[in-house]
Scaffold this active site. Structure first.
Site, PDB file in Angstrom:
ATOM      1  N   LEU A  56       0.693  -1.136   0.143  1.00 40.09           N
ATOM      2  CA  LEU A  56      -0.149  -0.066  -0.074  1.00 40.09           C
ATOM      3  C   LEU A  56       0.830   1.171   0.027  1.00 40.09           C
ATOM      4  O   LEU A  56       1.848   1.353   0.893  1.00 40.09           O
ATOM      5  CB  LEU A  56      -0.978   0.336   1.197  1.00 40.09           C
ATOM      6  CG  LEU A  56      -1.859  -1.187   1.687  1.00 40.09           C
ATOM      7  CD1 LEU A  56      -2.634  -1.087   2.868  1.00 40.09           C
ATOM      8  CD2 LEU A  56      -2.687  -1.291   0.354  1.00 40.09           C
ATOM      9  N   VAL A  82       4.640  -1.334   3.423  1.00 39.75           N
ATOM     10  CA  VAL A  82       4.426   0.120   2.518  1.00 39.75           C
ATOM     11  C   VAL A  82       5.322   0.462   1.645  1.00 39.75           C
ATOM     12  O   VAL A  82       6.442   0.226   1.789  1.00 39.75           O
ATOM     13  CB  VAL A  82       4.536   1.104   4.058  1.00 39.75           C
ATOM     14  CG1 VAL A  82       3.472   0.880   4.988  1.00 39.75           C
ATOM     15  CG2 VAL A  82       5.929   0.972   4.507  1.00 39.75           C
ATOM     16  N   LYS A  83       4.527   1.053   0.612  1.00 43.57           N
ATOM     17  CA  LYS A  83       5.333   1.390  -0.550  1.00 43.57           C
ATOM     18  C   LYS A  83       5.688   2.951  -0.387  1.00 43.57           C
ATOM     19  O   LYS A  83       4.982   3.922  -0.243  1.00 43.57           O
ATOM     20  CB  LYS A  83       4.318   1.333  -1.620  1.00 43.57           C
ATOM     21  CG  LYS A  83       4.771   0.502  -2.915  1.00 43.57           C
ATOM     22  CD  LYS A  83       3.872   0.453  -4.061  1.00 43.57           C
ATOM     23  CE  LYS A  83       4.249  -0.396  -5.347  1.00 43.57           C
ATOM     24  NZ  LYS A  83       3.376  -0.190  -6.347  1.00 43.57           N
ATOM     25  N   ILE A  84       6.775   3.358  -0.724  1.00 36.81           N
ATOM     26  CA  ILE A  84       7.421   4.700  -0.436  1.00 36.81           C
ATOM     27  C   ILE A  84       8.325   5.093  -1.673  1.00 36.81           C
ATOM     28  O   ILE A  84       9.318   4.166  -2.043  1.00 36.81           O
ATOM     29  CB  ILE A  84       8.369   4.691   0.866  1.00 36.81           C
ATOM     30  CG1 ILE A  84       7.663   4.587   1.962  1.00 36.81           C
ATOM     31  CG2 ILE A  84       8.955   6.030   1.065  1.00 36.81           C
ATOM     32  CD1 ILE A  84       8.181   4.515   3.612  1.00 36.81           C
TER      33      ILE A  84
END
Ligand code: G3P
Length: 214
Positions: A56, A82-84
């Site tokens: 996400l 988590v996509k950063i």
């Protein structure tokens, strides 16, 4: 090689899961926007439908905001990653989050130096977007080759997710290079199984079988 599905569409996720080859899901704001569904409910359903890692994406720009947003996303389900996007602020946040045991998928990676930094910051995954490089006449798969070699040279545990895949040949080339994961759109993943000679072979066997006496 692990297969992730690059989608936020539940029907697609359930369908590929039923084939027995689904290892994870990657989403992004554009994919989520296409679904026109309440975010919380959709995320819960996706994380249930796919027990593997579900990425996400954080949309905050500053380190502390990214960290706070990522912590919130990570609480939604145990399999959330988590996509950063790779920026200096994203790197700072990744270092902190990795220290807390939150898996980070460093995204929008277009150069080997970005991938090297992501690994050094402790990202669990790195996502080079190869199709978008091909789109501007660069060699997307060349980037994957460099990242895979760099990670092998230094034994970085960060896994390479080949992203922005446009066709089955991308999957083959990624596998030949030893990339850990391909995240594949549904329209491409359903093309991986078919071959006209397989269809013709089945047809002929069935025709001939009909001639066999019981
Ligand atoms: O996972 C990355 C992917 O969603 C980007 O694909 O087709 O928008 O370049 P694309």
């Amino acid at each position: 090689m692990k297969f992730f599905l690059d989608t936020a569409n539940l029907r697609e996720i359930r369908e590929v899961s039923s084939w027995g080859i689904l290892d994870g899901v990657t989403t992004n704001p554009s994919l989520l926007a296409k679904e026109n569904a309440p975010f919380e409910e959709l995320v819960r359903a996706i994380c249930e439908a796919c027990p593997g890692p579900v990425s996400l994406e954080c949309v905050s720009a500053q380190g502390p905001d990214i960290v706070a947003e990522a912590r919130g996303l990570a609480k939604k389900a145990p399999n959330v990653v988590v996509k950063i996007p790779i920026t200096l602020e994203g790197l700072r946040a990744t270092k902190i989050l990795a220290g807390e045991g939150i898996g980070v998928n460093m995204t929008l990676v277009f150069s080997p130096t970005q991938a090297l930094l992501a690994a050094k910051a402790g990202a669990r995954f790195v996502s080079p977007f190869i199709g978008r490089l091909d789109d501007i006449s660069e060699e997307g798969m060349g980037l994957v080759e460099e990242i895979v070699r760099i990670y092998e040279n230094y034994r970085f545990p960060t896994e390479v997710i080949v992203a922005s895949i446009r066709h089955p040949r991308h999957v083959v080339e990624a596998a030949l290079l030893g990339a850990d994961i391909c995240t594949i759109p549904f329209g491409v993943i359903e093309k991986l199984v078919g071959h006209p000679l397989t269809d013709a072979g089945i047809e002929k066997f069935l025709r001939d079988w009909a001639k066999v006496r019981a």
